[in-house]
Scaffold this active site. Structure first.
Site, PDB file in Angstrom:
ATOM      1  N   CYS A  31      -7.128  10.467  -1.597  1.00  0.00           N
ATOM      2  CA  CYS A  31      -6.833   9.028  -1.648  1.00  0.00           C
ATOM      3  C   CYS A  31      -7.310   8.407  -2.958  1.00  0.00           C
ATOM      4  CB  CYS A  31      -7.495   8.304  -0.476  1.00  0.00           C
ATOM      5  SG  CYS A  31      -6.845   8.835   1.121  1.00  0.00           S
ATOM      6  N   HIS A  43      -1.498   2.331  -4.029  1.00  0.00           N
ATOM      7  CA  HIS A  43      -2.916   1.996  -4.163  1.00  0.00           C
ATOM      8  C   HIS A  43      -3.703   3.269  -4.476  1.00  0.00           C
ATOM      9  CE1 HIS A  43      -4.858   2.837   0.057  1.00  0.00           C
ATOM     10  NE2 HIS A  43      -3.968   3.746  -0.210  1.00  0.00           N
ATOM     11  N   GLU A 101      -1.503   1.610   8.121  1.00  0.00           N
ATOM     12  CA  GLU A 101      -1.376   2.238   6.805  1.00  0.00           C
ATOM     13  C   GLU A 101      -0.421   3.424   6.918  1.00  0.00           C
ATOM     14  OE1 GLU A 101      -4.748   2.579   3.715  1.00  0.00           O
ATOM     15  OE2 GLU A 101      -4.679   4.525   4.689  1.00  0.00           O
ATOM     16  N   ASP A 143       4.448  -6.619  -1.729  1.00  0.00           N
ATOM     17  CA  ASP A 143       5.557  -5.677  -1.564  1.00  0.00           C
ATOM     18  C   ASP A 143       6.011  -5.117  -2.914  1.00  0.00           C
ATOM     19  OD1 ASP A 143       7.518  -4.258  -0.127  1.00  0.00           O
ATOM     20  OD2 ASP A 143       9.018  -5.777  -0.637  1.00  0.00           O
ATOM     21  N   HIS A 144       6.153  -3.783  -2.975  1.00  0.00           N
ATOM     22  CA  HIS A 144       6.566  -3.084  -4.192  1.00  0.00           C
ATOM     23  C   HIS A 144       5.592  -3.353  -5.337  1.00  0.00           C
ATOM     24  CE1 HIS A 144      10.196  -2.290  -1.922  1.00  0.00           C
ATOM     25  NE2 HIS A 144      10.534  -1.396  -2.817  1.00  0.00           N
ATOM     26  N   HIS A 197       2.122   3.676   0.443  1.00  0.00           N
ATOM     27  CA  HIS A 197       2.377   3.593   1.879  1.00  0.00           C
ATOM     28  C   HIS A 197       3.452   2.550   2.180  1.00  0.00           C
ATOM     29  CE1 HIS A 197      -1.114   6.053   2.834  1.00  0.00           C
ATOM     30  NE2 HIS A 197      -1.862   5.301   2.065  1.00  0.00           N
ATOM     31  N   HIS A 206      -1.148   6.649  -4.987  1.00  0.00           N
ATOM     32  CA  HIS A 206      -0.165   7.109  -4.006  1.00  0.00           C
ATOM     33  C   HIS A 206       0.276   5.841  -3.283  1.00  0.00           C
ATOM     34  CE1 HIS A 206      -3.910   6.906  -1.753  1.00  0.00           C
ATOM     35  NE2 HIS A 206      -3.189   6.813  -0.659  1.00  0.00           N
TER      36      HIS A 206
END
Lengths: 136, 136, 136, 136, 136, 136
Positions: free
Chosen positions: B34, B15, B125, B80-81, B42, B40
């Site tokens: 950020c 994100h 996060e 996810d991914h 998480h 980047h």
């Protein structure tokens, strides 16, 4: 304003989810592999929380050593390395789901701890499944 | 008194924090690293909690297998991914902060879970930053 | 006999697994959702281990404050909140698998740490997937 | 130099420590509450490690998705929610200590994984008790 | 509905439980080994939680970077690697129980954080003993 | 092939890093805030590992209950809730770095455990700093 103090203990037990009023098929359908007749087991992590005012002489809401001793004497000594269905009176007629185990532990400890303290139970059945009682 | 039952799942996503109405300088000033334009990511840890009464036949407040399946079908399969900004409709016009991700997940699951159950979301996060919704 | 001393740090990054010599279909076939063109991301946990003899004056094998500073200066400042494929030179032509990230970090730190110390890298991509280099 | 890659999985099982050639008294004396005839149980955490060279095309030592599938197909599908003593052939005549469970899992997986990869097993019976095989 | 945002920090400190109005015998009787005159110590894990509405421009309830800086400036810089009884003014006349440390931290941070945000403190003295303030 | 069996215990202690042959300035320069004259402290997590062959009668390499008792009798009873510098003989003339504490614990336990078992110590001073002895 009150302070909550918590103590974490653990016990290892076998159990089986099973409703004796249902057929084996229905137990299998509802509880899946958790209803395996030969049992399975968990490392239960138990967190007991008391809410109250810190005592002005000690700075304690409750002595964690005393709380730990109460939990060991009244809970983990009865459940640790036991089969919850077969070795304890509590689950002879009560399905040992995490929900019911937490309620049973709350009832046991409620009798040992003065009513000036609110009491809450958090129980991890696995790292990914856990329950809290009472909740609001 | 009610019991809270919780299920933990996870998803890995990229994100970027960004307000399209601001200049790049202001985005950089407010969101710092950020706001890196190349994103980047998480490992998000998601805990979904339902409050209710245990069913007298099953001893369950809610079947954790069913809750896990709902989370996977409606939440983690979508996130996810993925790149939250580019790959999902939810964050096309909404900044994917942990706060907003938690609110979006709550709204998704609220439509899937009967209103007799209170619903709460906890989202990590990182190990050191996490949010809960709703909170009071 | 030697002592191993270890320092744990972390960084959050986006990445994508991709072999530019392959078709998109083959990348998708081999790397699955890890090859999402818009990237995904992780909270990487990095453990750096040095082996050596404790210094008789300090009792230290290595000053953990100094090791932490080296890791931050040479590794996490370059990788944290970055897109490993796009924002770093290391993975322009090298697939950023956990294996390759660990080898790259080892090579970076090997130049900063005296050869009297053996150096080992452990890298968690998720809680369930991790790598160690070198291993034997 | 080789890279070690590891995958963590888990299973929940019941077991009992028991040597059938001994009297009940001796079993009780040696194994204590772990010999409870009605069984107890654990959340076992299993870490499977392979050592090898990263493939130059993929950057993988081994595809973690493939390793996870192998573990689920050959290990956790046989042990999860089972009674190790009664429901598996492996422990009909072998005491299901953590040591023996790890050796059994190693033997099962050794047949599934090419010999170019060294194979190691780490098994947590509880957070405080764990074993590794082979060790040197 | 509000969102709770939390930041985890840590500090390492020595302390001793002691009531100066009591005899050494009574201190020993009530506080046990926690009253060792030469002190003992802990790795304290501190979680600071703020409740509020996400800002419509940022999507943040509160900037976690700013919260982390506030905690470091006003709390951990004063407590980390300190003797709570001897090196801080807060516990000159107040017993440094986990309860009292949490209340002191709450009072310190309450002065730094706008009253539109509810403020809660969770403090782990050990992995098994922790407190929350305020609690209800 | 051998099996490694490990037991995790913990103790809470105060300590100070200090070389009596150095000036206060040099101690401060080398050890920083770890040299605070009034001490600071940690929750030490201790993992003791033995390597050997499982016994054919028990399936144990070593009885974990016996190992836990040995650790408590010979190590944690001496270190828990103590000031390592002032309350123990081991660190009267030895700097209580994590490295030295691990070596001292190894020497204590080596006298209690038969030489047929290799012995290894892993000691976490914090979640982010830990040591292992012996290492190779």
């Amino acid at each position: 304003m009150k302070v909550a103090v918590s103590r974490k203990e653990h016990f290892n037990a076998a159990h089986r989810l099973y409703n004796p009023e249902w057929s084996d098929e229905r137990n299998e359908q509802i509880f899946g592999k958790c209803s395996n007749p030969h049992f399975h087991g968990h490392n239960y992590e138990l967190i007991v929380t008391l809410l109250g005012e810190p005592d002005s002489d000690t700075g304690y809401v409750y002595d964690m050593k005393k709380l730990s001793d109460l939990i060991r004497e009244h809970v983990t000594s009865r459940f640790d390395h036991k089969n919850l269905n077969l070795d304890t009176a509590y689950f002879k007629n009560l399905n040992p789901t995490a929900e019911n185990i937490a309620i049973v532990i709350w009832r046991i400890l409620r009798q040992q701890i003065d009513n000036q303290y609110d009491l809450k139970i958090k129980l991890y059945e696995t790292e990914r499944n856990f329950v809290e009682y009472p909740a609001h």
